[in-house]
Design an enzyme around this catalytic site. Structure first.
Site, PDB file in Angstrom:
ATOM      1  N   ASP A 299      30.630 -69.508  60.826  1.00 48.04           N
ATOM      2  CA  ASP A 299      29.454 -68.660  60.564  1.00 48.04           C
ATOM      3  C   ASP A 299      28.495 -68.788  61.740  1.00 48.04           C
ATOM      4  O   ASP A 299      27.950 -69.865  62.002  1.00 48.04           O
ATOM      5  CB  ASP A 299      28.785 -69.106  59.263  1.00 48.04           C
ATOM      6  CG  ASP A 299      27.635 -68.203  58.849  1.00 48.04           C
ATOM      7  OD1 ASP A 299      27.354 -67.219  59.562  1.00 48.04           O
ATOM      8  OD2 ASP A 299      27.018 -68.485  57.808  1.00 48.04           O
TER       9      ASP A 299
ATOM     10  N   ASP B  40      29.545 -61.653  61.938  1.00 48.06           N
ATOM     11  CA  ASP B  40      29.220 -63.029  62.324  1.00 48.06           C
ATOM     12  C   ASP B  40      29.908 -64.085  61.477  1.00 48.06           C
ATOM     13  O   ASP B  40      29.499 -65.250  61.476  1.00 48.06           O
ATOM     14  CB  ASP B  40      27.702 -63.241  62.279  1.00 48.06           C
ATOM     15  CG  ASP B  40      27.095 -62.895  60.923  1.00 48.06           C
ATOM     16  OD1 ASP B  40      27.842 -62.499  60.012  1.00 48.06           O
ATOM     17  OD2 ASP B  40      25.860 -63.016  60.777  1.00 48.06           O
ATOM     18  N   GLU B  41      30.977 -63.723  60.769  1.00 47.61           N
ATOM     19  CA  GLU B  41      31.689 -64.685  59.928  1.00 47.61           C
ATOM     20  C   GLU B  41      33.186 -64.434  59.966  1.00 47.61           C
ATOM     21  O   GLU B  41      33.628 -63.277  60.000  1.00 47.61           O
ATOM     22  CB  GLU B  41      31.246 -64.570  58.471  1.00 47.61           C
ATOM     23  CG  GLU B  41      30.034 -65.364  58.082  1.00 47.61           C
ATOM     24  CD  GLU B  41      29.821 -65.307  56.568  1.00 47.61           C
ATOM     25  OE1 GLU B  41      29.879 -66.368  55.922  1.00 47.61           O
ATOM     26  OE2 GLU B  41      29.625 -64.197  56.039  1.00 47.61           O
TER      27      GLU B  41
END
Length: 433
Positions: free
Chosen positions: A21, A116-117
């Site tokens: 993350d 973003d993960e």
């Protein structure tokens, strides 16, 4: 790059899943690109005076209570000294791609779940005997070398890894060894579990269920009353049991675009123009990806935060906004009435499967010229022939491909040019397609 110290790690057997993350990603990229902003509160999001929403806040801003999805006006009150920016989406896409390239370099099993993960399967095998924590440590260092940071959860399942990744941010590395899942999960509040939204949390609390341990031991009928057939699945997640594999699913299920407006739209004509503008954006993305869909969806969110949506089946799969527009007009007449103030408009197209059976509309709608909304004062508009429209769209596609998206504007686009909130979206499709 410093060598990994294996002195304090325990042996690992069985599956090993990482959730990587990126920390305050949008804001971190802005601080990377603007050295003077480092160490200062930075907020990426929409304008406080235009119904804007916070997309990402740096950790310096979070110290003042600012968080994602907060109204920009509230964030401004909490942190008036913050540096604000609407965001630079091409830059975020570029940086995300570089991070994902690192993950694919470390494992062939990567599932990106947002810009973003991503989940990464690093389970030890006969071919790959490297310790999962060593891989996680190396990923953190490689990402940091790019100028941003990440937090990583290491666990035996996607559920455990996801929850672990949120425990120690930023730059956290939280390791839940095989066999220690219950000790980790049971004391945690129910809200940390994916699938426990606001309403579900209220119902669970009403039954005295406050922790994941409580949820794991809750009566079957209670969980069924809240989650239906998924009640047992939620229990197993609380026990750390989640057999969902990490797999990269490249199948596109829908293409959509939505926009929040700084001033509420109050007329049929204005809402229709906004929807048509979004339909054109969706159609262009369909054409760029060689897709044609048969289900068209219109979504409206009103000033009172309630939402309505409507969908229809096209007569055949298509990627032509001039086929979508008459259908949008029909659907709009279904879900909007005079006096309704519209804050957000969204358009989506789905069902790209080949050789689909053509279906009629899910709604009984009147012919185009007899739209109920015409009787309420909306001006009837001459429709462009679908084939003429297709030729026009192909011509504008060529211009935009060569000179950029801003090379050609229609009147409907210019009408809304300065009337959006400037809020930065996190929809991964907006960055990957």
């Amino acid at each position: 790059m410093a060598e990994f110290d294996s002195t304090y790690v325990q042996p690992w057997t069985g599956s090993a899943i990482l959730l990587v993350d990126l920390d305050a990603f949008f804001a971190s990229v802005e601080q990377l690109d603007h050295p003077a902003w480092r160490g200062k509160p930075v907020i990426v999001g929409g304008d406080a005076d235009k119904h804007g929403v916070v997309s990402t806040a740096s950790y310096e801003a979070r110290a003042y209570g600012v968080h994602s999805a907060m109204a920009a006006s509230a964030a401004r009150e909490l942190c008036p000294q913050a540096i604000w920016t609407h965001g630079h989406f091409d830059r975020y896409k570029e940086m995300s791609a570089r991070v994902m390239a690192i993950l694919h370099d470390e494992s062939p099993h990567v599932q990106q779940v947002s810009i973003d993960e991503a989940f990464v399967d690093v389970s030890p095998t006969e071919v790959n005997s490297e310790h999962p924590v060593a891989i996680a440590d190396r990923i953190q260092k490689r990402v940091a070398h790019l100028g941003v940071t990440c937090s990583i959860g290491v666990g035996t399942s996607k559920t455990v890894a996801k929850i672990a990744s949120d425990q120690d941010k930023p730059r956290g590395l939280t390791i839940i060894y095989p066999g220690s899942e219950l000790d980790f999960l049971f004391p945690l509040p129910i809200r940390v579990m994916s699938g426990v939204g606001k309403r579900a949390e209220e119902e669970l609390l009403r039954h005295g269920i406050r922790t994941l341990g409580d949820m794991a031991e809750a009566p079957e009928d209670v969980l069924r009353s809240i989650y239906g057939k998924n009640g047992e699945m939620m229990r197993m997640r609380c026990l750390g049991v989640d057999a969902t594999a990490v797999k990269q699913d490249e199948t596109v299920k829908s293409v959509s675009n939505e926009m929040t407006f700084s001033q509420d739209l109050v007329t049929f004509d204005a809402i229709e123009n906004a929807a048509n503008m979004l339909a054109a954006k969706v159609a262009r993305r369909l054409r760029k990806n060689g897709l044609k869909g048969s289900t068209l969806v219109l979504k409206l969110r009103f000033a009172d935060r309630t939402s309505k949506s409507c969908q229809t089946q096209l007569r055949a799969q298509d990627d032509n906004e001039h086929v979508f527009m008459p259908e949008i007009r029909r659907m709009l007449s279904q879900i909007w009435k005079p006096g309704m103030r519209v804050r957000l408009v969204g358009v989506a197209v789905s069902h790209f499967e080949k050789d689909e059976v053509v279906q009629e509309s899910l709604f009984d709608t009147a012919p185009f010229d007899a739209s109920p909304q015409d009787e309420q004062g909306a001006a009837k508009k001459p429709s462009i022939d679908a084939e003429v429209g297709r030729s026009l769209s192909k011509a504008t596609d060529k211009v935009k491909d060569r000179f950029g998206e801003g090379a050609v504007f229609f009147g409907r686009d210019l009408r809304f040019k300065d009337k959006t909130t400037g809020t930065a979206a996190k929809n991964p499709a907006d960055y990957s397609r």
